[in-house]
Write a protein that holds these residues in place. Structure first.
Motif, short mmCIF file in Angstrom:
data_model
loop_
_atom_site.label_atom_id
_atom_site.label_comp_id
_atom_site.label_asym_id
_atom_site.label_seq_id
_atom_site.Cartn_x
_atom_site.Cartn_y
_atom_site.Cartn_z
N LEU A 114 -45.72 50.66 25.56
CA LEU A 114 -46.94 49.89 25.27
C LEU A 114 -47.67 49.55 26.56
O LEU A 114 -48.91 49.65 26.63
N LEU A 153 -52.68 46.81 7.09
CA LEU A 153 -52.10 47.45 8.27
C LEU A 153 -51.86 48.93 8.03
O LEU A 153 -52.06 49.76 8.91
N ARG A 200 -54.14 52.24 9.69
CA ARG A 200 -53.49 53.31 10.43
C ARG A 200 -53.49 54.62 9.65
O ARG A 200 -52.65 55.50 9.91
N TRP A 229 -57.84 56.84 13.36
CA TRP A 229 -56.60 57.42 13.85
C TRP A 229 -56.64 58.93 13.89
O TRP A 229 -55.97 59.56 14.71
N ALA A 264 -57.35 53.45 20.52
CA ALA A 264 -56.22 52.90 19.79
C ALA A 264 -56.16 51.39 19.90
O ALA A 264 -55.86 50.69 18.92
N TYR A 265 -56.46 50.86 21.08
CA TYR A 265 -56.40 49.40 21.23
C TYR A 265 -57.54 48.72 20.48
O TYR A 265 -57.37 47.60 19.98
N ILE A 272 -56.26 48.64 17.00
CA ILE A 272 -55.26 47.57 16.85
C ILE A 272 -55.94 46.22 16.69
O ILE A 272 -55.53 45.38 15.87
N SER A 281 -57.03 45.88 13.16
CA SER A 281 -55.92 45.52 12.28
C SER A 281 -55.57 44.04 12.41
O SER A 281 -55.33 43.35 11.41
N ILE A 282 -55.57 43.53 13.65
CA ILE A 282 -55.26 42.12 13.86
C ILE A 282 -56.31 41.23 13.21
O ILE A 282 -55.99 40.20 12.60
#
Length: 298
Positions: free
Chosen positions: A28, A224, A228, A249, A269-270, A273, A276-277
């Motif tokens: 990560l 989530l 993705r 994705w 990707a970040y 993320i 998603s958060i």
């Protein structure tokens, strides 16, 4: 002086900490670092060239990225709402069944047992232009006289992907809502009937408020998964036609491995993320409100 030693409880936890660091924390950290570099798979030395927020700044003006971002949000919104409605209907039907309820619950869980790759191949065959089950059924019923290009037309292809996603995951909502129905006390329902409430009023003001926390838990889990989304889209359309079904994705995968721009892909990707958060925080906030409402009313 006595030699310093780790306490026994820390020694017991040390193997798990090392494994987590090796498979989660270190990769990560490297992916986060590479998002601030022009790292290309064909040029490993670019991993050490720090360029700051340049990748993120480029994404702000990338129309292709924002199109994929919009499709991801659209897929999230439509799929989650339809899955919740269909899952609620399934749960109510199974809960009212007087016989064979265990068999119905088992059958309802069948779609969850298939891997996303298998679901993708299954629906790719079903929506095939020439030999697909959907076109053959529509033509046999006389509803159309020609083959419908489900996976070639840009709008129909996205609808086909949504159908596959909804079919494979509606059971998640059904299971959680059915658990809520089975845990629900009967006294408020009987009181509503005695007071002369219609079935719709009973559901709207008694049943649904109690089920909302269960629905939001399912929605958090599914958000989530949908954020993705990759396997089904990769198998069915590979982002086509003309990238009209590209989501975040699949775009990240194409950027990282086809174009070899790993630094830019990690920046995408970040951002995914963070999406998603954000959805998770929204659903958790709604879950807290629903729990507070139940605690106040029940």
């Amino acid at each position: 002086m006595k030699p310093w030693r780790l306490p026994p409880h820390l020694l017991l936890l040390l193997p798990a900490v090392l494994i987590l660091a090796a498979i989660v924390v270190i990769p990560l950290g490297l992916s986060l670092w590479s998002s601030f570099t022009p790292f290309r798979l064909t040029r490993p030395d670019t991993m050490y060239d720090f360029i700051g927020l340049r990748n993120y700044a480029r994404l702000l003006g990338d129309a292709q990225f924002w199109s994929a971002f919009g499709r991801t949000v659209l897929l999230l919104t439509v799929a989650l709402n339809l899955e919740m409605v269909l899952g609620l209907g399934l749960a109510l039907l199974i809960e009212r069944a007087s016989r064979g309820q265990r068999i119905l619950r088992t059958i309802m869980m069948f779609p969850m047992m298939f891997s996303p790759v298998l679901v993708g191949f299954q629906f790719k065959f079903m929506f095939n232009d020439n030999v697909g089950l959907v076109n053959n059924a529509l033509q046999s019923l006389g509803l159309t006289d020609r083959a419908i290009p489900w996976l070639i037309d840009q709008n129909l292809a996205f609808i086909s992907i949504m159908v596959a996603e909804i079919w494979s995951s509606t059971a998640v909502f059904a299971i959680f809502i059915l658990a809520g129905l089975m845990a629900m006390p009967r006294d408020p329902l009987e009181a509503a009937r005695v007071d002369g409430c219609t079935p719709w009023q009973t559901f709207r003001y008694v049943t649904w408020p109690f089920l909302m926390p269960f629905a939001f838990i399912a929605m958090t889990i599914r958000s989530l998964d949908v954020a993705r989304a990759y396997d089904i889209i990769k198998i069915m359309t590979d982002g086509g036609p003309a990238r009209r079904t590209e989501v975040l994705w699949t775009l990240i995968s194409r950027t990282a491995y086809s174009d070899a721009r790993m630094g830019m892909a990690n920046a995408m990707a970040y951002i995914a993320i963070l999406l998603s958060i954000a959805f998770t925080l929204i659903f958790f906030r709604q879950l807290s409100k629903a729990r507070s409402q139940i605690a106040a009313e029940w």
